[in-house]
Design a protein around this motif. Structure first.
Motif, PDB file in Angstrom:
ATOM      1  N   UNK A 108       1.017  25.940   5.173  1.00  0.00           N
ATOM      2  CA  UNK A 108       1.391  24.822   6.029  1.00  0.00           C
ATOM      3  C   UNK A 108       0.291  24.495   7.026  1.00  0.00           C
ATOM      4  N   UNK A 109       0.043  23.216   7.213  1.00  0.00           N
ATOM      5  CA  UNK A 109      -0.829  22.753   8.287  1.00  0.00           C
ATOM      6  C   UNK A 109       0.027  22.004   9.291  1.00  0.00           C
ATOM      7  N   UNK A 110      -0.007  22.451  10.537  1.00  0.00           N
ATOM      8  CA  UNK A 110       0.855  21.902  11.583  1.00  0.00           C
ATOM      9  C   UNK A 110      -0.031  21.220  12.616  1.00  0.00           C
ATOM     10  N   UNK A 111       0.241  19.937  12.848  1.00  0.00           N
ATOM     11  CA  UNK A 111      -0.596  19.130  13.740  1.00  0.00           C
ATOM     12  C   UNK A 111       0.245  18.545  14.858  1.00  0.00           C
ATOM     13  N   UNK A 112      -0.264  18.606  16.081  1.00  0.00           N
ATOM     14  CA  UNK A 112       0.447  18.023  17.218  1.00  0.00           C
ATOM     15  C   UNK A 112       0.433  16.506  17.118  1.00  0.00           C
ATOM     16  N   UNK A 113       1.595  15.917  17.299  1.00  0.00           N
ATOM     17  CA  UNK A 113       1.711  14.459  17.314  1.00  0.00           C
ATOM     18  C   UNK A 113       1.950  13.942  18.726  1.00  0.00           C
ATOM     19  N   UNK A 114       1.786  14.796  19.710  1.00  0.00           N
ATOM     20  CA  UNK A 114       2.045  14.402  21.081  1.00  0.00           C
ATOM     21  C   UNK A 114       0.934  14.948  21.968  1.00  0.00           C
ATOM     22  N   UNK A 116       0.856  -1.172   0.000  1.00  0.00           N
ATOM     23  CA  UNK A 116       0.000   0.000   0.000  1.00  0.00           C
ATOM     24  C   UNK A 116       0.892   1.222   0.000  1.00  0.00           C
ATOM     25  N   UNK A 117       0.765   2.109  -0.983  1.00  0.00           N
ATOM     26  CA  UNK A 117       1.651   3.264  -1.089  1.00  0.00           C
ATOM     27  C   UNK A 117       0.894   4.537  -0.849  1.00  0.00           C
ATOM     28  N   UNK A 118       1.447   5.401  -0.009  1.00  0.00           N
ATOM     29  CA  UNK A 118       0.873   6.708   0.250  1.00  0.00           C
ATOM     30  C   UNK A 118       1.967   7.732   0.073  1.00  0.00           C
ATOM     31  N   UNK A 119       1.730   8.770  -0.759  1.00  0.00           N
ATOM     32  CA  UNK A 119       2.712   9.809  -0.981  1.00  0.00           C
ATOM     33  C   UNK A 119       2.162  11.129  -0.483  1.00  0.00           C
ATOM     34  N   UNK A 120       2.868  11.765   0.392  1.00  0.00           N
ATOM     35  CA  UNK A 120       2.432  13.046   0.922  1.00  0.00           C
ATOM     36  C   UNK A 120       3.625  13.974   1.011  1.00  0.00           C
ATOM     37  N   UNK A 121       3.346  15.281   0.975  1.00  0.00           N
ATOM     38  CA  UNK A 121       4.371  16.272   1.247  1.00  0.00           C
ATOM     39  C   UNK A 121       4.335  16.552   2.739  1.00  0.00           C
ATOM     40  N   UNK A 122       5.233  15.927   3.491  1.00  0.00           N
ATOM     41  CA  UNK A 122       5.231  16.144   4.927  1.00  0.00           C
ATOM     42  C   UNK A 122       6.615  15.888   5.466  1.00  0.00           C
ATOM     43  N   UNK A 171      -0.642  27.897   8.879  1.00  0.00           N
ATOM     44  CA  UNK A 171       0.188  29.073   8.632  1.00  0.00           C
ATOM     45  C   UNK A 171       0.218  29.349   7.134  1.00  0.00           C
ATOM     46  N   UNK A 172      -0.236  30.537   6.760  1.00  0.00           N
ATOM     47  CA  UNK A 172      -0.224  30.959   5.354  1.00  0.00           C
ATOM     48  C   UNK A 172       0.470  32.314   5.253  1.00  0.00           C
ATOM     49  N   UNK A 173       1.466  32.382   4.396  1.00  0.00           N
ATOM     50  CA  UNK A 173       2.228  33.619   4.266  1.00  0.00           C
ATOM     51  C   UNK A 173       2.884  33.648   2.887  1.00  0.00           C
ATOM     52  N   UNK A 174       2.954  34.855   2.301  1.00  0.00           N
ATOM     53  CA  UNK A 174       3.613  35.034   1.011  1.00  0.00           C
ATOM     54  C   UNK A 174       4.793  35.984   1.169  1.00  0.00           C
ATOM     55  N   UNK A 175       5.966  35.502   0.798  1.00  0.00           N
ATOM     56  CA  UNK A 175       7.182  36.318   0.854  1.00  0.00           C
ATOM     57  C   UNK A 175       7.481  36.852  -0.544  1.00  0.00           C
ATOM     58  N   UNK A 176       7.613  38.161  -0.670  1.00  0.00           N
ATOM     59  CA  UNK A 176       7.918  38.791  -1.951  1.00  0.00           C
ATOM     60  C   UNK A 176       9.431  38.901  -2.114  1.00  0.00           C
ATOM     61  N   UNK A 177       9.950  38.215  -3.098  1.00  0.00           N
ATOM     62  CA  UNK A 177      11.391  38.208  -3.351  1.00  0.00           C
ATOM     63  C   UNK A 177      11.814  39.557  -3.930  1.00  0.00           C
ATOM     64  N   UNK A 178      12.971  40.052  -3.506  1.00  0.00           N
ATOM     65  CA  UNK A 178      13.509  41.320  -4.006  1.00  0.00           C
ATOM     66  C   UNK A 178      14.831  41.087  -4.729  1.00  0.00           C
ATOM     67  N   UNK A 211       2.874  20.329   3.865  1.00  0.00           N
ATOM     68  CA  UNK A 211       2.941  21.408   2.886  1.00  0.00           C
ATOM     69  C   UNK A 211       1.744  21.272   1.942  1.00  0.00           C
ATOM     70  N   UNK A 212       0.731  22.095   2.149  1.00  0.00           N
ATOM     71  CA  UNK A 212      -0.442  22.048   1.277  1.00  0.00           C
ATOM     72  C   UNK A 212      -0.088  22.515  -0.131  1.00  0.00           C
TER      73      UNK A 212
END
Length: 405
Positions: free
Chosen positions: A57-63, A4-10, A92-99, A39-40
């Motif tokens: 990002x969605x951050x979930x407590x594992x403890x 069984x394969x599960x691929x996630x960005x985490x 957490x949602x944030x956009x950083x503007x590169x200079x 990482x959504x």
């Protein structure tokens, strides 16, 4: 064999309540503050000065520790603070503007997650800024194998062409550089025939390996190309290997809590009574200890307090015609040692050679914990906890399991 394969960005962040070493990210320390960050939207490796860097990002407590807030910073300066609306999770949602001043730099963003007790865990997220999209082409040939046996090797040439002189070509396996494949001198500065070769190890069998070919030019521009290789066991194993098995807690709507060690199937609560003869392990989340537990179907407290007739009707465990007794030992085993288990005899030796007392329950489980077990039919198995979706009775465990045939 079922795979069984599960691929996630985490990625998993771990922090001991006291000082700790981070030599091995596969080691879960006792009494640790642990969170899972998803990482959504996948963070890019490289952007240009005209791009934005979007964090979602969605951050979930594992403890058992409850999250207080999550702070994103750069060079010691706070960029954004996300506070929780749910003590177990924060977004957490944030956009950083590169200079233009960022060009040529590797921006190291730091994510700091804190709990209500004042403990915190850090994770660095790095994005490289280049002046313009790199004109580098990495051509993996069509004849490159997509799968090989564990006693074979992958060998092929990759064509690399760059507008600017090439500085280096590197290969990474799961983000670890294979230094023997690093190349930094080139007969023709703007193009190269790069030879890729890989000989699988014993631990690679039954896995899909993810390689990244990275090319940087002399201006610091980077291009990456991924390559996946499935490793097939050359000799039929005398055990079954079930990978990325999801075992739900009692209120999980995503996955069932009951595991059949003979065929690797996971059963939901509905219809479980009719399948009870094939159930060897049961998962549930304890609200008193804030931890997942894996137990034998014969553990009375699970039938009396978790999978009850009052909640599940005819599928409540008290109505099961068969309750297989599975004996369990919680042991210490590294991920590498788990991967190197290559025979039924080795799995059995883990159980019989352990001085841990037999039990019908694992007790509380955290990431990277391991149990060995013996089923009612006399089959020995070993289970490795890879991750937890959330520390709650609505979550689930993701585990790898090896069981004797």
């Amino acid at each position: 064999m079922k795979n069984i394969s599960v691929k996630t960005f985490m990625f998993i962040l771990l922090l001991a309540l006291g000082a700790c070493k981070k030599d091995d990210e596969n080691t879960q320390l006792a009494n640790a503050f642990s969170v899972k960050v998803t990482q959504n939207m996948a963070l890019p490796y490289v952007v240009t000065s005209k791009d934005d860097i979007v964090f979602d990002l969605t951050i979930t407590s594992n403890s058992a520790n409850k999250i207080k807030d999550a702070v994103l910073s750069l060079d010691g300066n706070d960029l954004h603070t996300a506070t929780v609306s749910d003590a177990n999770q924060v977004t957490l949602q944030y956009t950083y503007e590169v200079t233009g001043t960022d060009i040529g730099k590797s921006l190291i963003f730091r994510l700091t997650v804190s709990d209500e007790q004042g403990n915190s865990v850090d994770k660095d997220l790095t994005v490289y800024i280049q002046s313009a999209p790199a004109d580098i082409n990495i051509a993996i040939p069509g004849e490159a194998p997509t799968e090989i046996k564990d006693n074979e090797s992958a060998n092929f040439d990759i064509a690399v062409v760059s507008e600017n002189d090439i500085k280096y070509i590197k290969t990474f396996l799961d983000q670890t550089e294979i230094t023997s494949l690093t190349k930094e001198t080139f007969a023709s500065p703007k193009e190269d025939t790069y030879h890729f070769t890989y000989q699988p190890t014993v631990a690679d069998a039954d896995k899909t390996l993810s390689f990244t070919i990275e090319v940087m030019d002399v201006l610091g521009n980077i291009v990456k190309q991924t390559y996946s290789l499935n490793i097939i066991r050359s000799q039929e194993a005398d055990f079954n290997f079930y990978t990325d098995v999801n075992l739900g807690a009692q209120r999980s709507t995503a996955f069932g809590p009951f595991f059949n060690a003979s065929n690797g199937e996971v059963y939901i609560t509905t219809g479980a009574a009719a399948k009870s003869a094939g159930i060897d392990l049961i998962n549930f989340y304890s609200g008193s200890t804030y931890a997942y537990n894996i137990t034998s179907p014969t553990l009375a407290t699970v039938a009396n307090n978790v999978y009850t007739v009052a909640t599940y009707g005819e599928d409540g465990m008290a109505n099961w015609s068969v309750k297989n007794q599975t004996l369990i030992k919680k042991i210490t085993l590294t991920r590498e040692e788990f991967d190197l288990l290559a025979s039924s005899a080795a799995i059995q030796a883990l159980y019989t050679g352990s001085g841990v007392a037999e039990s019908e329950t694992s007790g509380g489980l955290a990431n990277n914990n391991v149990i060995v077990f013996k089923t009612a039919s006399g089959k020995y198995g070993v289970l490795y906890v890879k991750s937890r979706s959330a520390n709650a009775n609505t979550g689930y465990l993701t585990v790898d399991i090896k069981v004797q045939k």
